[in-house]
Design a protein around this motif. Structure first.
Motif: not given
Length: 130
Positions: A38-53
């Motif tokens: 779920t975290l990998v799929v998505g158009k927008k990559v931001d710092a919060a998503r990278c940290e969660s991943l």
């Protein structure tokens, strides 16, 4: 101190506990996979998503190291059950889910049947122990 043969005997006889433990471990691994996907799929990559991943990958690493330690324990019956549960509840379930997505078929009825069979298996084992 208990002799190793006695410890192995106790481990071999604790089927219900192994069932509960392995079910929990497989659920955790499946959940980690779903969260990472779920975290990998998505158009927008931001710092919060990278940290969660990054956090999820670290948790997955800990789980896989724990799994490796279990497989190295030397208790054959536990290793066989562990491999069986991993294949059935993690690998095959995830593969079938993705095959069904690409083919347009639904596997939700298989998943429900699987959960019911697990409950029946647990009830049968609990009755056997009593």
């Amino acid at each position: 101190q208990l002799p190793s043969d006695e410890i192995r005997s106790v481990i071999n006889e604790s089927y219900i506990e192994q069932f509960l433990f392995l079910s929990s471990l497989c659920t955790e691994l499946s959940t980690r996979y779903e969260t990472i996907a779920t975290l990998v799929v998505g158009k927008k990559v931001d710092a919060a998503r990278c940290e969660s991943l990054s956090e999820e990958l670290n948790k997955l690493d800990v789980s896989v190291q724990f799994l490796n330690d279990l497989l190295c324990c030397g208790v054959r019956s536990l290793n066989v059950r562990l491999c069986e549960y991993l294949m059935h509840h993690v690998i095959v379930k995830l593969i079938l889910h993705h095959i069904s997505i690409y083919s347009g078929e639904s596997v939700s009825s298989d998943t429900n049947d699987d959960d019911e069979s697990n409950e029946n298996e647990y009830d049968q084992e609990e009755a056997y122990v009593q």
